[in-house]
Design a protein around this motif. Structure first.
Motif, PDB file in Angstrom:
ATOM      1  N   VAL A  48     -71.752 -22.377  60.310  1.00 32.39           N
ATOM      2  CA  VAL A  48     -72.747 -21.343  60.601  1.00 32.39           C
ATOM      3  C   VAL A  48     -73.889 -21.951  61.407  1.00 32.39           C
ATOM      4  O   VAL A  48     -74.405 -23.012  61.062  1.00 32.39           O
ATOM      5  N   THR A  49     -74.273 -21.264  62.475  1.00 30.29           N
ATOM      6  CA  THR A  49     -75.470 -21.608  63.226  1.00 30.29           C
ATOM      7  C   THR A  49     -76.355 -20.366  63.229  1.00 30.29           C
ATOM      8  O   THR A  49     -75.970 -19.324  63.761  1.00 30.29           O
ATOM      9  N   LEU A  50     -77.516 -20.480  62.605  1.00 26.79           N
ATOM     10  CA  LEU A  50     -78.465 -19.373  62.493  1.00 26.79           C
ATOM     11  C   LEU A  50     -79.683 -19.702  63.357  1.00 26.79           C
ATOM     12  O   LEU A  50     -80.287 -20.758  63.194  1.00 26.79           O
ATOM     13  N   SER A  51     -80.018 -18.809  64.279  1.00 27.17           N
ATOM     14  CA  SER A  51     -81.182 -18.999  65.157  1.00 27.17           C
ATOM     15  C   SER A  51     -82.242 -17.970  64.811  1.00 27.17           C
ATOM     16  O   SER A  51     -81.938 -16.786  64.654  1.00 27.17           O
ATOM     17  N   VAL A  52     -83.476 -18.432  64.689  1.00 26.67           N
ATOM     18  CA  VAL A  52     -84.604 -17.555  64.367  1.00 26.67           C
ATOM     19  C   VAL A  52     -85.730 -17.833  65.355  1.00 26.67           C
ATOM     20  O   VAL A  52     -85.836 -18.936  65.887  1.00 26.67           O
ATOM     21  N   SER A  53     -86.570 -16.819  65.589  1.00 24.74           N
ATOM     22  CA  SER A  53     -87.731 -17.042  66.452  1.00 24.74           C
ATOM     23  C   SER A  53     -88.802 -16.003  66.162  1.00 24.74           C
ATOM     24  O   SER A  53     -88.538 -14.990  65.515  1.00 24.74           O
ATOM     25  N   LEU A  97     -64.867 -14.286  57.341  1.00 27.86           N
ATOM     26  CA  LEU A  97     -66.024 -14.328  58.217  1.00 27.86           C
ATOM     27  C   LEU A  97     -67.086 -13.316  57.796  1.00 27.86           C
ATOM     28  O   LEU A  97     -68.276 -13.615  57.857  1.00 27.86           O
ATOM     29  N   HIS A  98     -66.662 -12.145  57.349  1.00 27.39           N
ATOM     30  CA  HIS A  98     -67.629 -11.126  56.922  1.00 27.39           C
ATOM     31  C   HIS A  98     -68.532 -11.652  55.805  1.00 27.39           C
ATOM     32  O   HIS A  98     -69.748 -11.460  55.832  1.00 27.39           O
ATOM     33  N   ASP A  99     -67.939 -12.314  54.828  1.00 29.74           N
ATOM     34  CA  ASP A  99     -68.716 -12.847  53.707  1.00 29.74           C
ATOM     35  C   ASP A  99     -69.652 -13.969  54.170  1.00 29.74           C
ATOM     36  O   ASP A  99     -70.809 -14.025  53.763  1.00 29.74           O
ATOM     37  N   ALA A 100     -69.145 -14.870  55.014  1.00 30.24           N
ATOM     38  CA  ALA A 100     -69.974 -15.978  55.497  1.00 30.24           C
ATOM     39  C   ALA A 100     -71.150 -15.458  56.319  1.00 30.24           C
ATOM     40  O   ALA A 100     -72.280 -15.925  56.178  1.00 30.24           O
ATOM     41  N   ILE A 128     -68.037 -19.719  62.848  1.00 30.09           N
ATOM     42  CA  ILE A 128     -66.695 -20.081  63.308  1.00 30.09           C
ATOM     43  C   ILE A 128     -65.968 -20.814  62.200  1.00 30.09           C
ATOM     44  O   ILE A 128     -66.588 -21.477  61.370  1.00 30.09           O
ATOM     45  N   ASP A 129     -64.655 -20.695  62.204  1.00 31.68           N
ATOM     46  CA  ASP A 129     -63.890 -21.377  61.164  1.00 31.68           C
ATOM     47  C   ASP A 129     -63.822 -22.879  61.455  1.00 31.68           C
ATOM     48  O   ASP A 129     -64.167 -23.344  62.546  1.00 31.68           O
ATOM     49  N   ARG A 130     -63.388 -23.606  60.460  1.00 29.89           N
ATOM     50  CA  ARG A 130     -63.374 -25.068  60.537  1.00 29.89           C
ATOM     51  C   ARG A 130     -62.496 -25.560  61.690  1.00 29.89           C
ATOM     52  O   ARG A 130     -62.859 -26.477  62.413  1.00 29.89           O
ATOM     53  N   GLU A 131     -61.331 -24.938  61.866  1.00 31.17           N
ATOM     54  CA  GLU A 131     -60.409 -25.359  62.912  1.00 31.17           C
ATOM     55  C   GLU A 131     -61.029 -25.168  64.303  1.00 31.17           C
ATOM     56  O   GLU A 131     -60.922 -26.037  65.172  1.00 31.17           O
ATOM     57  N   HIS A 134     -63.736 -27.866  64.927  1.00 40.38           N
ATOM     58  CA  HIS A 134     -63.171 -29.185  65.265  1.00 40.38           C
ATOM     59  C   HIS A 134     -62.481 -29.170  66.629  1.00 40.38           C
ATOM     60  O   HIS A 134     -62.529 -30.166  67.362  1.00 40.38           O
ATOM     61  N   GLN A 135     -61.876 -28.053  67.004  1.00 39.57           N
ATOM     62  CA  GLN A 135     -61.260 -27.939  68.320  1.00 39.57           C
ATOM     63  C   GLN A 135     -62.321 -28.026  69.411  1.00 39.57           C
ATOM     64  O   GLN A 135     -62.147 -28.723  70.403  1.00 39.57           O
ATOM     65  N   ARG A 136     -63.443 -27.341  69.223  1.00 39.71           N
ATOM     66  CA  ARG A 136     -64.532 -27.389  70.204  1.00 39.71           C
ATOM     67  C   ARG A 136     -65.072 -28.805  70.357  1.00 39.71           C
ATOM     68  O   ARG A 136     -65.320 -29.270  71.462  1.00 39.71           O
ATOM     69  N   ILE A 137     -65.262 -29.473  69.238  1.00 36.41           N
ATOM     70  CA  ILE A 137     -65.795 -30.836  69.284  1.00 36.41           C
ATOM     71  C   ILE A 137     -64.815 -31.755  70.014  1.00 36.41           C
ATOM     72  O   ILE A 137     -65.212 -32.554  70.865  1.00 36.41           O
TER      73      ILE A 137
END
Length: 154
Positions: A48-53, A97-100, A128-131, A134-137
């Motif tokens: 999870v990446t949460l952005s606030v401003s 994903l809905h719950d997360a 995003i899911d774990r897979e 890791h694929q992006r990285i």
């Protein structure tokens, strides 16, 4: 014979709706499965990446608030901040994903008073899911690994 989802338009353009009538949208409840699909009730890890401003706040107050949030919830991996925005990254265990996403969207508001967080609004959310993470990285794009862990200025 061509199979079509219920409610999907056919290629021939024919429809049983009168001209000008809007098509009713339907949704699938979180966790519903299609016929023959295995249920996925087991929890999974979601990045999870949460952005606030919001309005400018003193940097020391923002840092102190994010450190308190991390202390209250040690699942937080890293936070980056400036005087008018912040980004929080962490792993969430959830059924889907809905719950997360629901948990992530409540995080800032539910802890605004206890951690003395600035009155900022959520302006971005990525789950995003774990897979996928890791694929992006591995491919060299996407969110950088959450190191160093902790609260840091942008």
């Amino acid at each position: 014979m061509r199979r079509v989802r219920p409610g999907a338009a056919s290629r021939g353009g024919g429809t049983s709706r009168p001209a000008g009538e809007e098509r009713t949208l339907t949704s699938v409840a979180a966790g519903d499965t299609y016929q023959g699909e295995e249920p996925k009730d087991l929890p999974r890890l979601w990045h999870v990446t949460l952005s606030v401003s919001g309005d400018e706040a003193p940097l020391n107050d923002v840092r102190r608030s994010l450190e308190q949030l991390a202390h209250d919830h040690p699942f937080l991996l890293t936070s980056r901040y400036a005087g008018d925005h912040a980004e929080i990254r962490y792993w969430e265990e959830a059924r889907d994903l809905h719950d997360a996403a629901a948990v992530a969207l409540r995080l800032w508001g539910e802890h605004r008073q206890t951690a003395k967080l600035p009155p900022w609004e959520i302006v971005g959310l990525e789950v995003i899911d774990r897979e996928t993470y890791h694929q992006r990285i591995a491919e060299g794009y996407g969110p950088q690994p959450a190191t160093p862990v902790g609260v840091h200025p942008f």
